[in-house]
Design an enzyme around this catalytic site. Sequence first.
Site, short mmCIF file in Angstrom:
data_model
loop_
_atom_site.label_atom_id
_atom_site.label_comp_id
_atom_site.label_asym_id
_atom_site.label_seq_id
_atom_site.Cartn_x
_atom_site.Cartn_y
_atom_site.Cartn_z
CB SER A 226 -21.06 -10.36 59.52
OG SER A 226 -22.09 -9.61 60.12
CB CYS A 281 -19.29 -17.33 53.27
SG CYS A 281 -20.17 -18.66 52.49
P1 NAD Z 1 -24.45 -8.66 57.47
O1 NAD Z 1 -24.27 -9.45 58.72
O2 NAD Z 1 -24.05 -7.24 57.46
O3 NAD Z 1 -25.99 -8.69 57.01
C1 NAD Z 1 -26.71 -9.90 56.93
C2 NAD Z 1 -28.19 -9.60 57.21
O4 NAD Z 1 -28.32 -9.08 58.53
C3 NAD Z 1 -28.78 -8.56 56.26
O5 NAD Z 1 -30.08 -8.96 55.90
C4 NAD Z 1 -28.78 -7.29 57.10
O6 NAD Z 1 -29.83 -6.41 56.75
C5 NAD Z 1 -28.96 -7.80 58.51
N1 NAD Z 1 -28.30 -6.94 59.50
C6 NAD Z 1 -27.20 -6.17 59.31
N2 NAD Z 1 -26.88 -5.52 60.45
C7 NAD Z 1 -27.80 -5.87 61.37
C8 NAD Z 1 -28.01 -5.52 62.75
N3 NAD Z 1 -27.19 -4.68 63.38
N4 NAD Z 1 -29.03 -6.09 63.39
C9 NAD Z 1 -29.85 -6.95 62.77
N5 NAD Z 1 -29.71 -7.31 61.46
C10 NAD Z 1 -28.70 -6.78 60.77
O7 NAD Z 1 -23.69 -9.50 56.31
P2 NAD Z 1 -23.44 -9.05 54.81
O8 NAD Z 1 -22.40 -7.98 54.79
O9 NAD Z 1 -24.71 -8.82 54.11
O10 NAD Z 1 -22.83 -10.40 54.23
C11 NAD Z 1 -21.47 -10.75 54.30
C12 NAD Z 1 -21.21 -11.70 55.45
O11 NAD Z 1 -22.01 -12.88 55.32
C13 NAD Z 1 -19.77 -12.21 55.48
O12 NAD Z 1 -19.32 -12.24 56.81
C14 NAD Z 1 -19.87 -13.62 54.91
O13 NAD Z 1 -18.85 -14.49 55.30
C15 NAD Z 1 -21.19 -14.04 55.46
N6 NAD Z 1 -21.75 -15.15 54.71
C16 NAD Z 1 -21.77 -16.37 55.31
C17 NAD Z 1 -22.26 -17.47 54.62
C18 NAD Z 1 -22.32 -18.81 55.29
O14 NAD Z 1 -23.06 -19.68 54.81
N7 NAD Z 1 -21.58 -19.03 56.35
C19 NAD Z 1 -22.74 -17.31 53.31
C20 NAD Z 1 -22.71 -16.04 52.74
C21 NAD Z 1 -22.21 -14.96 53.45
#
Ligand code: NAD
Length: 499
Positions: A226, A281
């Site tokens: 995200s 995404c």
């Molecule tokens: P997320 O941001 O919650 O988690 C992603 C990663 O970050 C995970 O490994 C998680 O453990 C870690 N994380 C979570 N909270 C954290 C924190 N406070 N501090 C440090 N690390 C932390 O995302 P998600 O819910 O797993 O995935 C969905 C999101 O990913 C959506 O916003 C989607 O659009 C995005 N996404 C983007 C792409 C792209 O290429 N732009 C591709 C796939 C998904």
Amino acid sequence: MYDIGHFIGGKHVAGTSGRNAEIFNPATGEVQGQVALASADELRAAVENAKAAQPAWAATNPQRRARVMMKFVDLLNRDMDKLAEALSKEHGKTFPDAKGDVQRGLEVAEFCIGAPQMMKGEFSEGAGPGIDIYSIRQPLGVVAGITPFNFPAMIPMWKFCPAIAAGNAFILKPSERDPSVPMMLAELMMEAGLPAGILNVVNGDKGAVDAILDDPDIAAIGFVGSTAIAKYIYGRGCANGKRVQCFGGAKNHMIVMPDADMDKAVDALIGAGYGAAGERCMAVSVAVPVGEETADRLIEKLVPKVEALKIGPYTAGNDVDFGPLVTREAQKRVLGLVDRGVEEGAKLVVDGRTFKMQGYEDGFFVGACLFDNVTKDMDIYKTEIFGPVLSVARAKDYEAALDLPMNHEYGNGVAIFTRDGDAARDFASRINIGMVGINVPIPVPLSYYTFGGWKASGFGDLNQHGADGFRFYTRTKTVTSRWPSGIKDGAEFSIPTMK
Ligand code: NAD
């Protein structure tokens, strides 16, 4: 119930931090296992393993490294169904869609078989008197990837395949929501002949991520998730002197021009809007019909198709269009946003809020929702919903339609449906978004092109996979050389030039 620890130094190791996260089956709502959440010490142990193994791997000739990728591709094909089943069971996506998740990662592994070509440098003979110049591409050392829940096979492979093929050792921190498949991928890489310590999987949450961000031996971090977390990781990683690329959230628009083939546009919206329950995404979350007449035709054709969508657990195989959301929190959040849209005055023409899956009443399902008359000031327009919710935002003409994605915070993907080549060409040229589809609703580039969003969807200056995958995880060294016969006697005090 099963336990997932970490994969360090070529073997499974149990977690020692005493902290774990529950792994749910999203279709039933039941806890089916738990995953260890690494401490900074456990992350450090993985880095030490990686650091010790990396020089020998970097010294292995690139063709031999490529052969490991070749074998890995064979093993992915062999285990495709097993991987897809494990993926669906933790993520909730349908079985065919889970196979697509593995396949899109496999295609990047295939591209990385070309590592010897990608690692080639340049050579200029006689660039000056007796002087030859050459550049070489070298791995960075120990590098990392932090990946999201929504593509637990594809995105880890987008990260570790080019990094490892280039001669780095890799630390993967996958999502704690669906950790099984990344562990299976690490096992397959070992079976393919990868030396121990080159691919390590460290499971965890913020604690493990912060340890990666602060570890002095990790040279580069590729993140996908995200936007809020992307910004945090980019800021802290860069402040610590690392090379960082972060890909964030999205709000992808699809413009439907009056001359578009309406049946094809509607099918495209149905697949791209509701496939994987909108947890992509590159999902299309906003349809922008141009002109009232186009909008009315679009809504008329969309409504029955949205109402007919089949929702269910992955075990129903091909009979299901999409499955549950990943967690109960995701379900509550999406339902809350649909309520918010109604409060804001958008017209909810298909209401999936009360959907209950028979026999799976505790699953994290949300029925398909369709909004009409969404406007740019609404929260449901500004926010990435990440659920089976499509918004229709009507535009009076092409310029008004173009303005919407142009002025949106996110810039991941966008599409236009039209028969007008001039409009399509103008759109592709002017739009400030990283990936554009012309009559293609989810324009995810193939593995030999690069993938990356603009604006709040991407931080850093290189994309994922394709040539950029290798560029991100390598650095260039330029060597200027001459031999004694080319060296003039005496010291030179002015800067050498080619004048
Ligand atoms: P997320 O941001 O919650 O988690 C992603 C990663 O970050 C995970 O490994 C998680 O453990 C870690 N994380 C979570 N909270 C954290 C924190 N406070 N501090 C440090 N690390 C932390 O995302 P998600 O819910 O797993 O995935 C969905 C999101 O990913 C959506 O916003 C989607 O659009 C995005 N996404 C983007 C792409 C792209 O290429 N732009 C591709 C796939 C998904």
